[in-house]
Design an enzyme around this catalytic site. Structure first.
Site, PDB file in Angstrom:
ATOM      1  N   GLU A  66       0.814  -1.220   0.000  1.00 15.36           N
ATOM      2  CA  GLU A  66       0.000   0.000   0.000  1.00 15.36           C
ATOM      3  C   GLU A  66       0.842   1.262   0.000  1.00 15.36           C
ATOM      4  OE1 GLU A  66      -2.511  -1.112   3.654  1.00 15.36           O
ATOM      5  OE2 GLU A  66      -3.905  -1.266   1.975  1.00 15.36           O
ATOM      6  N   GLU A  67       2.031   1.189  -0.565  1.00 15.11           N
ATOM      7  CA  GLU A  67       2.933   2.340  -0.499  1.00 15.11           C
ATOM      8  C   GLU A  67       3.330   2.872  -1.865  1.00 15.11           C
ATOM      9  OE1 GLU A  67       6.106   0.649   1.752  1.00 15.11           O
ATOM     10  OE2 GLU A  67       5.138   1.019   3.686  1.00 15.11           O
TER      11      GLU A  67
END
Ligand SMILES: *[C@@H]1O[C@H](CO)[C@@H](O)[C@H](O)[C@H]1NC(C)=O
Ligand SMILES: *[C@@H]1O[C@H](CO)[C@@H](O)[C@H](O)[C@H]1NC(C)=O
Ligand SMILES: *[C@@H]1O[C@H](CO)[C@@H](O)[C@H](O)[C@H]1NC(C)=O
Ligand SMILES: *[C@@H]1O[C@H](CO)[C@@H](O)[C@H](O)[C@H]1NC(C)=O
Ligand SMILES: *[C@@H]1O[C@H](CO)[C@@H](O)[C@H](O)[C@H]1NC(C)=O
Length: 591
Positions: free
Chosen positions: A218-219
């Protein structure tokens, strides 16, 4: 309860290799029921730590603050249920059927929930997480994340294939297939945002888009190897299930070929898969090891194209990934190169202190166990230039070649690799607290649990690592014998397109007042106003010949224009891949 670290003291003191298997035996024997119970405790409606969640909902962790993981992620849920479905369908635990039924029910509902990524038909399936009562999470987040629908489809397809074996095709056709189909359609088309592109163009830039946006951590917003690998798997097995059910499969298999092409592009000549196309990091990332175990297909042998666990690329990748952590974590100091160490997501990680993760370290052992399964099954192992450095960890004098099971090289190497696999389990054992609870991370300097407690994925990773170590072979998904299309489609479908070779394509269809538009400039980029009229010279066949870019995947549709009204053909788009040269005719039927 015995502190697990007691077993490991032995290893740490002796530095010898021979106690690894008993450590792993003992650890897994104790941890297996704990992992199963703690995993189920995080699933609604009955799970003791999932209070307030709906039926079939997997909470990522019961932790409600620092960090707050009391949500349900599509990725985590699908990985957890893939493990549960394997346990049930492979006969390891017959008590799990109602859990699986609940999972199916919850996902059918949650697919329908409009959310910040869109509605069910406009990209909402890519939403990464939801509240545990199945309402949309509306806060800021890295969205969309395209691995979720692929992983969910894969879990459901595995379940569907099992049910077909039970002659339960009614349920598969009526209940499972609609859920699977929505996810597969998302995977092949991945509605792009902003959602003003009706259907995206095919081509390399399209594939970049299709596979892109936030990675599993999720980065990083880019294309991600894990996402691409699981998308490929879902399309491949989705096409096979569609065919079995008498559903249209060609869209899925065409796109699977394209995605398989794209998958190869992550390979880095330094000997590993670059995990993300963006992000500005080394690219060494657990993402790749996870991709290997989540797309394991023993029937495919040591195929490198699908990055099988025993392929030369995946072994070289494992070496590079593991090496990246040897010097950065205090708890790894002094451990010899042929022994396992703590590994995390990626060496540059700083989240919650940037520590090793249990699921990442377990994934290394699982990849190695998967490799051992295949080497034993095929009765040989091969060392190539690409994998030589990996094998030299265990014997500095080995050279490239194929070693039959009867050779001492095979025996020595597989024994050492077995031991190496168990040494990663040993690391996890050493840093598992006395109650067997597995958090998300363990401290890089003292090994104490860090971040979210009872991470559901940590428990699923334990169960699958145990299964692999026990030689359990998951169902095949069709990785065997796949080849990368001779020429990968690097043309930018929707963009310029100028300069590339063209081929002449004739489109034939029966009808009235038919026009054609599609995903490339030559087909007017989905513009109904500028759509190309077909001629009725051979009435009732309507026809037109267009020069299209060669070697390109193209989507198109016919439209009917009558009295100012425009009727589009029904979904999905028609698709074709043009050849390298020459001409051909496409005979279609209005839908
Ligand atoms: C949850 O508990 C209810 C009531 O005891 C039971 O009927 C149901 O089977 C349980 N569900 C699962 C998935 O165990
Ligand atoms: C499914 O049907 C086939 C053909 O009728 C039969 O041979 C087989 O035993 C059935 N399988 C199950 C699990 O009922
Ligand atoms: C088919 O499977 C579903 C899901 O587990 C189950 O509810 C149903 O009873 C099964 N039907 C038959 C005929 O076995
Ligand atoms: C890729 O995505 C970007 C941003 O969403 C969009 O502008 C572009 O048109 C897309 N390209 C293709 C080929 O779909
Ligand atoms: C379309 O029809 C023509 C003439 O009937 C035939 O020659 C051609 O092979 C067909 N094309 C395809 C792709 O089936």
């Amino acid at each position: 309860m015995v502190r697990f670290s007691a077993f490991l003291t032995l290893f740490a003191l002796s530095g010898h290799v021979f106690c690894q298997s008993s450590t792993a035996d003992q650890y897994f024997a104790q941890e297996s029921p704990i992992a199963k119970a703690n995993l189920l405790a995080n699933i609604g409606p009955n799970g003791s730590k999932a209070q307030g969640s709906n039926s079939g909902i997997v909470v990522a962790s019961p932790s409600k603050s620092n960090p707050d993981y009391f949500y349900t992620w599509t990725r985590d849920t699908s990985v957890v249920f893939a493990a549960i479905i394997d346990q049930f369908t492979l006969g390891l635990d017959n008590s799990l059927r109602s859990q699986i039924d609940n999972f199916v029910g919850s996902q059918a509902r949650i697919q329908q929930v409009s959310n910040p990524s869109g509605s069910i038909t406009t990209g909402g399936l890519g939403e990464p997480k939801f509240n545990v009562d199945e309402t949309a999470f509306t806060g800021a987040w890295g969205r969309p994340q395209r691995d979720g629908p692929a992983l969910r489809a894969t879990a459901m397809i595995t379940w569907g294939n099992f049910l077909l074996g039970e002659n339960n095709s009614t349920y598969v056709q009526n209940t499972l297939w609609p859920i699977i189909q929505r996810d597969l359609d998302y995977v092949v088309r991945a509605k792009l945002e902003p959602d003003n592109v009706r259907f995206p163009a095919q081509g390399w830039s399209y594939l970049l888009n299709l596979t892109s946006r936030f990675d599993l951590w999720e980065e990083v917003s880019s294309s991600s190897f894990f996402t691409t690998a699981v998308q490929h798997r879902s399309l491949r097995q989705g096409a096979a299930l569609a065919a079995k059910l008498g559903q249209t499969s060609s869209t899925y298999s065409t796109q699977a070929d394209n995605v398989l092409c794209f998958l190869q592009s992550y390979w880095n000549t330094a000997g590993y898969m670059t995990a993300n196309t963006g992000g500005g990091r080394s690219g060494k990332d657990a993402n790749t090891v996870l991709a290997s175990i989540h797309t394991f297909d023993a029937a495919a042998g040591c195929d490198a194209v699908t990055f099988q666990p025993c392929s030369d690329r995946a072994l070289s990748n494992l070496l590079n990934y593991v090496s990246a952590f040897r010097s950065i974590y205090g708890i790894n100091s002094g451990i010899p190169a042929n022994q396992g160490v703590a590994t995390g997501r990626y060496p540059e990680d700083s989240y919650m202190g940037g520590n090793p993760w249990y699921l990442a370290t377990l994934a290394v052992s699982e990849q190695l166990e998967d490799a051992l399964i295949v080497w034993k099954q095929q009765g040989s192992l091969q060392i190539t230039d690409t994998s030589l450095a990996f094998f030299q960890l265990f014997s500095s004098s080995v050279s490239t070649g194929t070693y039959a099971a009867s050779t001492s090289t095979f025996t020595t190497l597989t024994a050492a690799i077995k031991n190496y696999a168990d040494s990663f389990v040993g690391v996890v054992a050493k840093f598992t607290p006395a109650n067997g609870g597995l958090a998300e991370q363990y401290d890089r300097n003292n090994g104490n649990p860090v971040s979210a407690v009872d991470l559901t994925w940590s428990y699923a990773a334990t169960l699958t690592a145990i299964d692999a170590r026990n030689g359990v072979v998951p169902a095949s998904w069709g990785a065997k014998g796949l080849t990368v299309p001779a020429q990968c489609n690097r043309n930018t479908g929707g963009g310029g397109g100028g300069g590339a070779d063209t081929v002449s394509v004739t489109f034939n269809i029966f009808g009235e007042n038919i026009f054609l538009t599609g995903s490339v400039d030559q087909l007017q980029n989905w513009s109904p106003d500028n759509a190309i009229p077909l001629n009725a010279d051979n009435y009732p066949t309507w026809s037109v010949t267009v020069n299209l870019p060669a070697n390109t995947g193209i989507e198109y549709k016919y439209i009917r224009k009558f009295n100012g009204a425009i009727t589009w053909e029904a979904d999905p788009n028609d698709m074709l891949t043009t050849p390298a040269s020459g001409s051909f005719t496409e005979n279609d039927t209005w839908r």
